[in-house]
Each structure stands twice: as structure tokens, then as C-alpha cells.
Enzyme design. Structure first.
Site, mmCIF file in Angstrom:
data_model
loop_
_atom_site.group_PDB
_atom_site.id
_atom_site.type_symbol
_atom_site.label_atom_id
_atom_site.label_comp_id
_atom_site.label_asym_id
_atom_site.label_seq_id
_atom_site.Cartn_x
_atom_site.Cartn_y
_atom_site.Cartn_z
ATOM 1 N N MET A 206 -0.754 5.738 5.266
ATOM 2 C CA MET A 206 -0.949 4.783 6.355
ATOM 3 C C MET A 206 0.030 3.623 6.238
ATOM 4 O O MET A 206 0.626 3.196 7.231
ATOM 5 C CB MET A 206 -2.396 4.265 6.356
ATOM 6 C CG MET A 206 -2.760 3.429 7.593
ATOM 7 S SD MET A 206 -2.663 4.329 9.154
ATOM 8 C CE MET A 206 -1.296 3.482 9.951
ATOM 9 N N GLY B 210 -5.059 -4.220 7.766
ATOM 10 C CA GLY B 210 -5.492 -2.949 8.324
ATOM 11 C C GLY B 210 -6.449 -2.211 7.418
ATOM 12 O O GLY B 210 -7.102 -1.255 7.845
ATOM 13 N N THR B 211 -6.539 -2.644 6.156
ATOM 14 C CA THR B 211 -7.460 -2.015 5.213
ATOM 15 C C THR B 211 -8.894 -2.359 5.586
ATOM 16 O O THR B 211 -9.212 -3.515 5.866
ATOM 17 C CB THR B 211 -7.196 -2.504 3.777
ATOM 18 O OG1 THR B 211 -5.796 -2.434 3.510
ATOM 19 C CG2 THR B 211 -7.961 -1.664 2.766
ATOM 20 N N THR B 212 -9.748 -1.352 5.626
ATOM 21 C CA THR B 212 -11.160 -1.585 5.905
ATOM 22 C C THR B 212 -11.928 -1.731 4.596
ATOM 23 O O THR B 212 -11.393 -1.506 3.514
ATOM 24 C CB THR B 212 -11.756 -0.426 6.729
ATOM 25 O OG1 THR B 212 -11.551 0.812 6.014
ATOM 26 C CG2 THR B 212 -11.074 -0.323 8.084
ATOM 27 N N HIS C 75 -13.158 11.545 8.523
ATOM 28 C CA HIS C 75 -11.821 11.094 8.157
ATOM 29 C C HIS C 75 -11.302 12.014 7.053
ATOM 30 O O HIS C 75 -12.063 12.807 6.475
ATOM 31 C CB HIS C 75 -11.838 9.651 7.640
ATOM 32 C CG HIS C 75 -12.004 8.620 8.708
ATOM 33 N ND1 HIS C 75 -13.210 8.372 9.323
ATOM 34 C CD2 HIS C 75 -11.113 7.763 9.287
ATOM 35 C CE1 HIS C 75 -13.059 7.410 10.227
ATOM 36 N NE2 HIS C 75 -11.804 7.024 10.212
ATOM 37 N N MET D 10 -6.443 -0.437 14.672
ATOM 38 C CA MET D 10 -5.215 -0.963 15.260
ATOM 39 C C MET D 10 -4.758 -0.179 16.483
ATOM 40 O O MET D 10 -3.709 -0.481 17.046
ATOM 41 C CB MET D 10 -4.096 -0.935 14.208
ATOM 42 C CG MET D 10 -4.379 -1.784 12.983
ATOM 43 S SD MET D 10 -4.317 -3.553 13.356
ATOM 44 C CE MET D 10 -4.827 -4.242 11.773
ATOM 45 N N PRO E 20 -10.589 -3.693 12.189
ATOM 46 C CA PRO E 20 -10.897 -2.398 11.582
ATOM 47 C C PRO E 20 -10.119 -1.255 12.209
ATOM 48 O O PRO E 20 -10.082 -0.154 11.679
ATOM 49 C CB PRO E 20 -12.397 -2.246 11.847
ATOM 50 C CG PRO E 20 -12.622 -3.001 13.129
ATOM 51 C CD PRO E 20 -11.676 -4.173 13.056
ATOM 52 N N GLY F 299 0.806 -1.217 0.000
ATOM 53 C CA GLY F 299 0.000 0.000 0.000
ATOM 54 C C GLY F 299 0.839 1.266 0.000
ATOM 55 O O GLY F 299 0.305 2.368 -0.121
ATOM 56 N N GLY G 105 -14.542 1.556 9.440
ATOM 57 C CA GLY G 105 -14.722 0.185 9.911
ATOM 58 C C GLY G 105 -14.835 0.128 11.422
ATOM 59 O O GLY G 105 -15.554 -0.706 11.983
ATOM 60 N N LYS H 61 -10.088 8.978 2.309
ATOM 61 C CA LYS H 61 -10.619 7.692 2.768
ATOM 62 C C LYS H 61 -11.875 7.370 1.964
ATOM 63 O O LYS H 61 -12.847 8.114 1.978
ATOM 64 C CB LYS H 61 -10.927 7.712 4.263
ATOM 65 C CG LYS H 61 -11.463 6.370 4.775
ATOM 66 C CD LYS H 61 -11.560 6.341 6.290
ATOM 67 C CE LYS H 61 -12.230 5.065 6.792
ATOM 68 N NZ LYS H 61 -11.504 3.839 6.377
#
Length: 406
Positions: free
Chosen positions: A123, A219-221, A278, A245, A243, A118, A287, A282
Site C-alpha cells: 500500500m 492512511g494506516t487504520t 481483506h 482514501m 480510514p 511503510g 476502518g 491486513k
């Protein structure tokens, strides 16, 4: 939600950062003692415990410098370290021999390589920096967006001064990615992956990890979460899927789930409103909000008809109010410095006669809290691979309960 209520919530968010509610019911065991009751015509009851998460402090930097010094000392005392193992030929790819596990209470970080997919997204990049900060090594390559050009970037952690070069390969170039993985196998490197890509890539990437036997932290929602869990379970691959961390937010979620299980329908008849903000980049609904709402719905009971758009058939049925506009975000209480990276949430429960109102707020400026938790999840998963008896799908509450969040 009415415009009047919307404006009221936005005013109440001024200068707030991380807020927890229902202190009297479940937060006293955690020693949060800020409980406030205001007696007015509306009798709004709320509790607030505020914490700002916005970058590293000097103490934070000193913590990692001391930790790094200790790591160097340990490696000097044991220069041989732990023998590198093949890249995920099975879910026990990191498993130690019986004699090794008896003498080594934890795995050797130097044997683990993390493929952070990513980047150069903010992120994913922050997660890569956190991995370096915690003594983990980055894999020499990673997947990037299908439309991106192949390029090498340098990831630098400005706290420890550690850096690593990473070749970013477009996800559309599967042949090159598989070739790079083959090279790691030949070098007998142990590999785990972190995924901070795009909601549209969640399920495709998970299937790729299953096919290549790469344990991962998702970690991706977004995406089809039910299908995601089915694919990794059927593929017998260990992973961490969550959703959110952030350590403190995960603790709040655990407490909320416990409250919901002990007191279902305690808020029967109450209505729920949710507003989240957000950064404008995003693509999907929060999530974390969906997970928290699930527990709140249990507290409200069968009468709660709040829709979160969960599941491919319900995408258009979403009552969560999203903010993806800078001006609206600032009005919601987001600092201007955090417009490019923040997660502000407000959940409001209102009694049938509107005389009582409860609010839960968790607001985060920046990405550090998530990046740190992601790196902790990688270390948790690496350790689990040495001890578990069968492939398991973990979540961040498992990480928290293990005491693996630093």
C-alpha cells in the site's frame, strides 16, 4: 449471523464490485438510476451501482501522460518556479508571500517532498507511485518496519516512467531518521509524510510527526484513534486522517452521513450484519467498515447494539465478521487476481419481521483507488498549509468537498 444468512450474503456477492444502497432515499441526486425491487416472500429491496476498480486503463494512462506534458510546459514557461522553503518549521512552512499567492493560484509541486513511510509494503509503495504519477517528489528516505534492514529501493511509476530512489530506515533507528530530517532542513526542502505502516505503530508515528513538525496523511487504520486525534490537536499539527482514501467510497460515506443526520432512527428496530474481506496480511478490522457502521447506527437508533471494537476498552467486542482466508474470500466474490489486495464489504439491515432487507456493498479489487486518493490528500494538505489560519485535522470528506480529488 446464522450460517444460512452468511451463505446467502456470500451468494449475493457473486460478481459484484462496488455497490451502493438506499438509492431512492439519497442516491438519486447523484444520478445513479439502478434501483431494483424484487417481490418475493422475503421482499428483499436493494439498489446496485457497480464499478470495477482494478488497475489502470489505457485512458487512465493517457490522462496522466497528457497531464505530465502540461506540467512540463508550465515549468518551461516558468523555470524559476517557487523558492524552496524550510522543512516544517511551523505549520505554515509552505506559505507563500502575499505577492506570490496573488500570482500563483496553486502551489508548485516541485517544491514538495513526500516521505512515504511503510515501504516496501504494497500500500505504501502504491501511494509512492501515485505521488510520482501526480508530479510530486519522493523524499530520499522513509521509515520502514523496526525489524527491517536498512536498504535503498527504487520506486517506479509504470504509467509516466518516473522513478525515485528511497533509502528505507528502520523506525527503530531514530537517530538516523532525525539526522536525515536535519539534512532536509539544511537544504530547505518542504516535507509532508504519508503513513501506511502498521496499526501498532499509528500512535507512535503520529507523536513522531508532531515532535518533528511534519504534516502527514494517515492512511494506516487501527491504533487508538481518539488518542491519535488528541495528540495531533494538542501538538498543533495539520494532517489528514481517514480510514479510506477512495474518492467514490468517500462520496458514499458523505452521503450516508447526510442521510443519518436528516433521518435518524429511520430504520428503528432493524438489525445489522456486517461482513468484510481483506487480504490475509491486513492485521486489523476494516476502518472503513467502522466509519460506515457509525452512520448506520444513527439510522437504526438507540436500539442498535452492534459492536465494532472501537476504543482500547472494546477491542474484544466486535460484531464485524472478518474474512482473511483466500478460499472464503473467493466464496465472498473476490477475484483470485485480487486476493493479495482487496476490500470487500457488505452491510445488511433486516426488518424486525424479516420481510424487508437493505444491503450496502462497496467492493474494491486492487489498491489504485486508495493510492490515488492518498496522493490527492497530500496535494490538498500542501495547499491548505499555504492558506489556513491555524493547524487543522482534516478528513477525506474535506478533501472531496474541496474538489481536490482528481
Amino acid at each position: 449471523m446464522t450460517s444460512k444468512n452468511h451463505q446467502s450474503i456470500m451468494r449475493n456477492n457473486k460478481n459484484s464490485t462496488l455497490h451502493f444502497f438506499l438509492t431512492v432515499l439519497f442516491w438519486l441526486p447523484l444520478n445513479v438510476q439502478s434501483f431494483q425491487v424484487s417481490t418475493s416472500s422475503s421482499s428483499i429491496i436493494s439498489s446496485q451501482a457497480t464499478t470495477l476498480v482494478n488497475g489502470h486503463t489505457a485512458a487512465h494512462k493517457q490522462h496522466y501522460l497528457l497531464q505530465s506534458t502540461a506540467t512540463v510546459a508550465r515549468r518551461a514557461a516558468n523555470p524559476a518556479g517557487t523558492t524552496a522553503r524550510p522543512i516544517n518549521n511551523s505549520n505554515s512552512a509552505l506559505a507563500m508571500s502575499e505577492s506570490e499567492s496573488e500570482s500563483s493560484p496553486s502551489f508548485d509541486k516541485s517544491s514538495i517532498y513526500v516521505m512515504v513511510n511503510g515501504m516496501p509494503g504494497p500500500m505504501a509503495t502504491a501511494a509512492a507511485e501515485a505521488c510520482l504519477r501526480k508530479g510530486l517528489k519522493l523524499a530520499p528516505f522513509a521509515m520502514t518496519g523496526p525489524q527491517m534492514e536498512q536498504a535503498t529501493i527504487t520506486i517506479v511509476d509504470d504509467i509516466t516512467g518516473t522513478s525515485s530512489n528511497v533509502l528505507l530506515i528502520p523506525s527503530s533507528n531514530q537517530d538516523e531518521i532525525v539526522s536525515q530530517l536535519a539534512g532536509l532542513r539544511e537544504a530547505e526542502m518542504s516535507l509532508l509524510a504519508i503513513d501506511y505502516t502498521h496499526p501498532s505503530a499509528v500512535n507512535t508515528n503520529a507523536k513522531f510527526y508532531v515532535q518533528q513538525k511534519i504534516p502527514f496523511v494517515m492512511g494506516t487504520t487501527g491504533g487508538d484513534r481518539e488518542q491519535l486525534n488528541k495528540d495531533v490537536t494538542d501538538g498543533q499539527l495539520s494532517c489528514v486522517i481517514a480510514p479510506n482514501m477512495g474518492k467514490q467510497i468517500v462520496a458514499m460515506q458523505a452521503a450516508l452521513e447526510d442521510l443519518a443526520s436528516k433521518y435518524p432512527a429511520a430504520f428503528a428496530g432493524y438489525t445489522l450484519d456486517v461482513l468484510e474481506s481483506h487480504q490475509k496480511t491486513k492485521a486489523d478490522t476494516s476502518g472503513t467498515a467502522k466509519a460506515v457502521i457509525s452512520s448506520i447506527q444513527t439510522l437504526v437508533g438507540d436500539g442498535c447494539e452492534f459492536q465494532t471494537g472501537a476504543g482500547s476498552e472494546d477491542e474484544d467486542k466486535n460484531d464485524i465478521q472478518m474474512i482473511r482466508d483466500d478460499d472464503q474470500a473467493i466464496a465472498f466474490g473476490v477475484p483470485e487476481t485480487a486476493l493479495t489486495g482487496h476490500a470487500f464489504h457488505t452491510y445488511t439491515l433486516t426488518s424486525p419481521d424479516k420481510s424487508v432487507q437493505f444491503q450496502l456493498k462497496h467492493n474494491v479489487a486492487g489498491r489504485t483507488i486508495y493510492a490515488e486518493g492518498t496522493a490527492d490528500a497530500v496535494q490538498f494538505l500542501a495547499k491548505k498549509l499555504t492558506t489556513q489560519t491555524e493547524p487543522t485535522v482534516y478528513n477525506m470528506i474535506n478533501v472531496l468537498e474541496e474538489g481536490a480529488l482528481e
